[in-house]
Design an enzyme around this catalytic site. Structure first.
Site, PDB file in Angstrom:
ATOM      1  N   ARG A 239       0.821  -1.215   0.000  1.00  0.00           N
ATOM      2  CA  ARG A 239       0.000   0.000   0.000  1.00  0.00           C
ATOM      3  C   ARG A 239       0.856   1.267   0.000  1.00  0.00           C
ATOM      4  NH1 ARG A 239      -4.973  -2.025   0.504  1.00  0.00           N
ATOM      5  NH2 ARG A 239      -5.183  -4.031   1.569  1.00  0.00           N
TER       6      ARG A 239
ATOM      7  N   HIS B 293       3.801 -10.361  -6.055  1.00  0.00           N
ATOM      8  CA  HIS B 293       2.636  -9.518  -6.364  1.00  0.00           C
ATOM      9  C   HIS B 293       3.066  -8.063  -6.254  1.00  0.00           C
ATOM     10  CE1 HIS B 293      -1.387  -7.965  -6.614  1.00  0.00           C
ATOM     11  NE2 HIS B 293      -1.928  -9.172  -6.584  1.00  0.00           N
TER      12      HIS B 293
ATOM     13  N   TYR C 215      -0.589  -2.753  -4.509  1.00  0.00           N
ATOM     14  CA  TYR C 215      -1.974  -2.513  -4.912  1.00  0.00           C
ATOM     15  C   TYR C 215      -2.172  -1.155  -5.587  1.00  0.00           C
ATOM     16  CZ  TYR C 215      -3.065  -6.465  -1.814  1.00  0.00           C
ATOM     17  OH  TYR C 215      -3.112  -7.697  -1.215  1.00  0.00           O
TER      18      TYR C 215
ATOM     19  N   HIS D 265      -2.185  -6.074 -11.322  1.00  0.00           N
ATOM     20  CA  HIS D 265      -3.592  -5.812 -11.629  1.00  0.00           C
ATOM     21  C   HIS D 265      -3.704  -5.020 -12.928  1.00  0.00           C
ATOM     22  CE1 HIS D 265      -4.791  -6.195  -7.096  1.00  0.00           C
ATOM     23  NE2 HIS D 265      -4.585  -7.361  -7.674  1.00  0.00           N
TER      24      HIS D 265
ATOM     25  N   GLU E  66      -3.603  -9.715 -14.063  1.00  0.00           N
ATOM     26  CA  GLU E  66      -4.703 -10.209 -13.235  1.00  0.00           C
ATOM     27  C   GLU E  66      -5.949  -9.346 -13.459  1.00  0.00           C
ATOM     28  OE1 GLU E  66      -5.842 -11.238  -8.573  1.00  0.00           O
ATOM     29  OE2 GLU E  66      -3.953 -10.231  -9.034  1.00  0.00           O
TER      30      GLU E  66
ATOM     31  N   ASP F 169      -7.931 -14.961 -11.117  1.00  0.00           N
ATOM     32  CA  ASP F 169      -8.434 -14.917  -9.746  1.00  0.00           C
ATOM     33  C   ASP F 169      -9.901 -15.319  -9.755  1.00  0.00           C
ATOM     34  OD1 ASP F 169      -9.774 -13.752  -7.343  1.00  0.00           O
ATOM     35  OD2 ASP F 169      -7.768 -13.011  -6.900  1.00  0.00           O
TER      36      ASP F 169
ATOM     37  N   ASP G 147     -15.026  -7.438  -4.635  1.00  0.00           N
ATOM     38  CA  ASP G 147     -13.882  -8.335  -4.448  1.00  0.00           C
ATOM     39  C   ASP G 147     -13.691  -8.609  -2.958  1.00  0.00           C
ATOM     40  OD1 ASP G 147     -11.521  -9.774  -4.709  1.00  0.00           O
ATOM     41  OD2 ASP G 147     -10.276  -7.974  -4.856  1.00  0.00           O
TER      42      ASP G 147
ATOM     43  N   HIS H  50     -12.931 -11.806  -0.591  1.00  0.00           N
ATOM     44  CA  HIS H  50     -12.549 -13.206  -0.596  1.00  0.00           C
ATOM     45  C   HIS H  50     -13.171 -13.956   0.587  1.00  0.00           C
ATOM     46  CE1 HIS H  50      -8.608 -12.201  -2.983  1.00  0.00           C
ATOM     47  NE2 HIS H  50      -9.701 -11.726  -3.543  1.00  0.00           N
TER      48      HIS H  50
END
Length: 281
Positions: free
Chosen positions: A39, A65, A68, A105, A142, A176, A226, A228
């Site tokens: 972040r 990854h 974000y 992303h 993604e 995903d 989104d 999870h």
């Protein structure tokens, strides 16, 4: 089909030391890590000793990854510049630790047009792909959950990305399940998984699916949300994950959880569930 089942792992105590310790606790056969604050924009240097420990574990596929905040479709010059720097940093760090792929992303156009945003994808991401050495990680796109001017949510929307990135050999897909379900792919319906992965292959070609984020969903199909859930406890359900293991496009592809819960019980349970479904194929 040999699909390693693993998880996104915390790296407190060191990228390899902390990450591999947690992986062992939950029974993970593959791992995904952040190499920077997810972040924030800081781009820390690696610790060579930790990198080498992770690189040496050739039995455990490793993925990175990106943060974000990354959005190559952003109309804000500062965000675009920082996004490119963050992707380049993740690719370099991924190469240092022997990662197979770096997940990014697909982003949002925010306040500009789709075409303007996709022009930025071509201009700025294609050179990054060309920079990746032959033994470096793939860049894995993604798709998102479908809200807020997202550039790609349905798997068919990967087509323009692959076109603008000239179907580069270092380009792949991270699928995903929660994102796809939120975007409107009804994976819980009979035949839903097959229909979705067939569409993905028809759009980007065979062999481009290189990672699956296996997450159940708290919300219904096409919600655009989104959120999870643990495997089998959400709206997607166990059967869809069993169907994923059976699809030819997923042969040999690692499955990684990003499910809720504090360490280690819920994650160990999710991994055990996926292994049971995999071993029943």
């Amino acid at each position: 089909m040999n699909n390693p089942v693993g998880a996104h792992v915390p790296v407190a105590g060191g990228l390899a030391t902390g990450g591999l310790k947690y992986a062992a606790e939950i029974g993970a056969e593959a791992v995904q890590v952040f190499v920077a604050n997810p972040r924030g924009w800081a781009l820390p240097e690696g610790r060579p000793a930790e990198d080498e420990k992770l690189r040496a574990r050739t039995d455990i596929p490793v993925y990175v990854h990106t943060p974000y905040l990354v959005n190559v479709g952003s109309p804000t010059p500062d965000t675009l510049t920082k996004s490119i720097a963050a992707i380049r940093h993740s690719l370099a760090r991924g190469h240092a630790l022997g990662a197979r792929g770096v997940v990014v992303h697909t982003g949002s156009s925010v306040s500009q047009t789709y075409d303007q945003a996709m022009a930025q994808v071509h201009e700025h991401v294609l050179p990054l792909l060309d920079e990746i050495p032959d033994d470096g990680p793939d860049l894995l796109l993604e798709p998102m959950a479908g809200q807020n001017n997202m550039l790609c949510a349905k798997v068919q929307e990967l087509g323009p990305f692959f076109d603008r990135l000239e179907h580069h050999p270092k380009l792949g897909v991270c699928f995903d399940t929660c994102h796809a379900f939120a975007a409107g792919h009804d994976l819980a319906a009979p035949g839903g998984v097959k229909e979705t992965l067939d569409a993905l292959v028809a759009t980007v070609g065979e062999g481009r699916l290189r990672l699956v984020h296996t997450n159940d969903s708290k919300d219904p199909c096409a919600s655009g949300r989104d959120r999870h859930e643990n495997i089998g406890a959400g709206r997607i359900g166990e059967q869809a994950f069993a169907d994923l293991f059976r699809h030819p496009a997923a042969a040999g592809v690692p499955f990684l959880i990003e499910t809720p819960g504090r360490a280690p019980e819920p994650h160990a349970r999710d991994i055990a569930t996926l292994k049971r479904l995999r071993d029943a194929v």
